[in-house]
Design an enzyme around this catalytic site. Sequence first.
Site, short mmCIF file in Angstrom:
data_model
loop_
_atom_site.label_atom_id
_atom_site.label_comp_id
_atom_site.label_asym_id
_atom_site.label_seq_id
_atom_site.Cartn_x
_atom_site.Cartn_y
_atom_site.Cartn_z
N GLY A 60 1.71 -10.29 -4.56
CA GLY A 60 2.20 -8.92 -4.65
C GLY A 60 1.79 -8.12 -3.42
O GLY A 60 1.35 -8.69 -2.42
N ASN A 61 1.94 -6.82 -3.50
CA ASN A 61 1.51 -5.97 -2.39
C ASN A 61 1.01 -4.64 -2.93
O ASN A 61 1.04 -4.40 -4.13
CB ASN A 61 2.66 -5.79 -1.38
CG ASN A 61 3.87 -5.16 -2.02
OD1 ASN A 61 3.81 -4.02 -2.47
ND2 ASN A 61 4.97 -5.89 -2.06
N ARG A 62 0.54 -3.79 -2.02
CA ARG A 62 -0.15 -2.58 -2.44
C ARG A 62 0.77 -1.40 -2.75
O ARG A 62 0.30 -0.31 -2.98
CB ARG A 62 -1.11 -2.13 -1.35
CG ARG A 62 -2.28 -3.04 -1.12
CD ARG A 62 -3.08 -2.53 0.06
NE ARG A 62 -4.10 -3.47 0.45
CZ ARG A 62 -5.31 -3.52 -0.12
NH1 ARG A 62 -5.63 -2.67 -1.06
NH2 ARG A 62 -6.19 -4.41 0.29
N SER A 63 2.06 -1.59 -2.71
CA SER A 63 2.95 -0.43 -2.92
C SER A 63 2.76 0.15 -4.32
O SER A 63 2.74 -0.57 -5.31
CB SER A 63 4.41 -0.87 -2.75
OG SER A 63 5.25 0.20 -3.10
#
Length: 412
Positions: free
Chosen positions: A206-209
């Site tokens: 995933g990512n930090r958005s």
Amino acid sequence: MRIVLGVGGGIAAYKVASLLRLFTEAGHDVTVIPTEASTRFVGTATWEALSGNPVSNSVFDDVHLVNHVRLGHEADLVVVAPATADLLAKAATGQAGDLLTNTLLMAHGPVLFAPAMHTEMWQHAATRANVETLRGRGAAVLEPASGRLTGADSGPGRLPEPQAIFDAAMALVQGRSDYQLPLAGRTVTISAGGTREPLDPVRFLGNRSSGKQGVALAVAARNAGATVRLLAAHMEVPAPAGVEVQRVETALELREAALAAAADSDVIIMSAAVADFRPAEVSDTKIKKRDDTADPVITLVRNPDILQELVEQRNASRAGSGQLVVGFAAETGDSQGDVLAYAQAKLQRKGCDLLVVNHVGIDKVFGQDSNAVVILSRAGSEPQEASGTKTEVSEAIIRRISFELNHVSPRA
Ligand code: C5P
């Protein structure tokens, strides 16, 4: 300025308390005239307390003041919100059965109707004719906003947001009688949040958005009168009211949703953080940690570039040539070039119309409430800077998008 605020009998009457506040806080003297039906939604005590003026809708109260003549004559502006189908019909046919309709007949200054009703009522030939009649006589009738209505249904018919009605009212007194919300009648699709690319049933890349910027954009577009579709990947914040929400998980799901939604969208804003790569294989069962086997190696494959495909789809369709495609870029500079140089190259590569550029570091932008961006345009106009809260930045982006749609020729 003296304002008469007529309140119609619709559920949206409660939102008019905020509109009244905006008027009084701007220093205006407001007399509220609620219809009989509207007092079933909001009582007269609320209007008296918030306006500081007596409230009635009877021509037989304070007869010695001749209110049915005086209020209309003295008003610098009359605003009706929510303007129900019934009130529009009464105004169009010149009925005078209560204080509000008398006041509308006696109004010397500009009159603004902010309609709210179910979509079918708004689109009914009778209402269309009444709106045309009122506009023909010089009244301003706002287009209702689109989105969730009282029940499970959605479509055009929502009362525009109080700030939007306030802005329209101020534009009207400055003589701009054809003022409409800048995105009225437009459909805007916005992707938000971060995609999750599964490795196995419990793990993902995933990512930090956080989705905050995309949600703020959805709110700003909704407030500007657009029908908003939010394609929501993983978000830390709830989706706002008054927008259609479609949940997606992976880049491939987002791609499918975005290409489908684009078919009838005037604007597409790709603010989602889309994973560039996904695991080549997704295990059906949880990947085990065992001492007798080698550490697993994850092979990644490239995800399609959705933004680029949206541009290609738009360019391939003549009908879609008015569509505006907006990308986001989270860039860091390095020894080879600065943030803007990388962003310009990305804009040309992707071919989108506008690119909103963030300068990111681990502690900047992601998950934060404030932001600073530069908006680059493929058409080559000067880079535009916007900073402040994500709400303020979103409003600036939506203003720019409205300008491009309403004043700049087709792009493809
Ligand atoms: O290439 P980069 O990921 O920096 O581009 C960012 C922009 O492209 C964003 O608007 C993002 O939503 C979009 N994007 C996309 N599909 C991808 C990767 C990014 O649409 N696979």
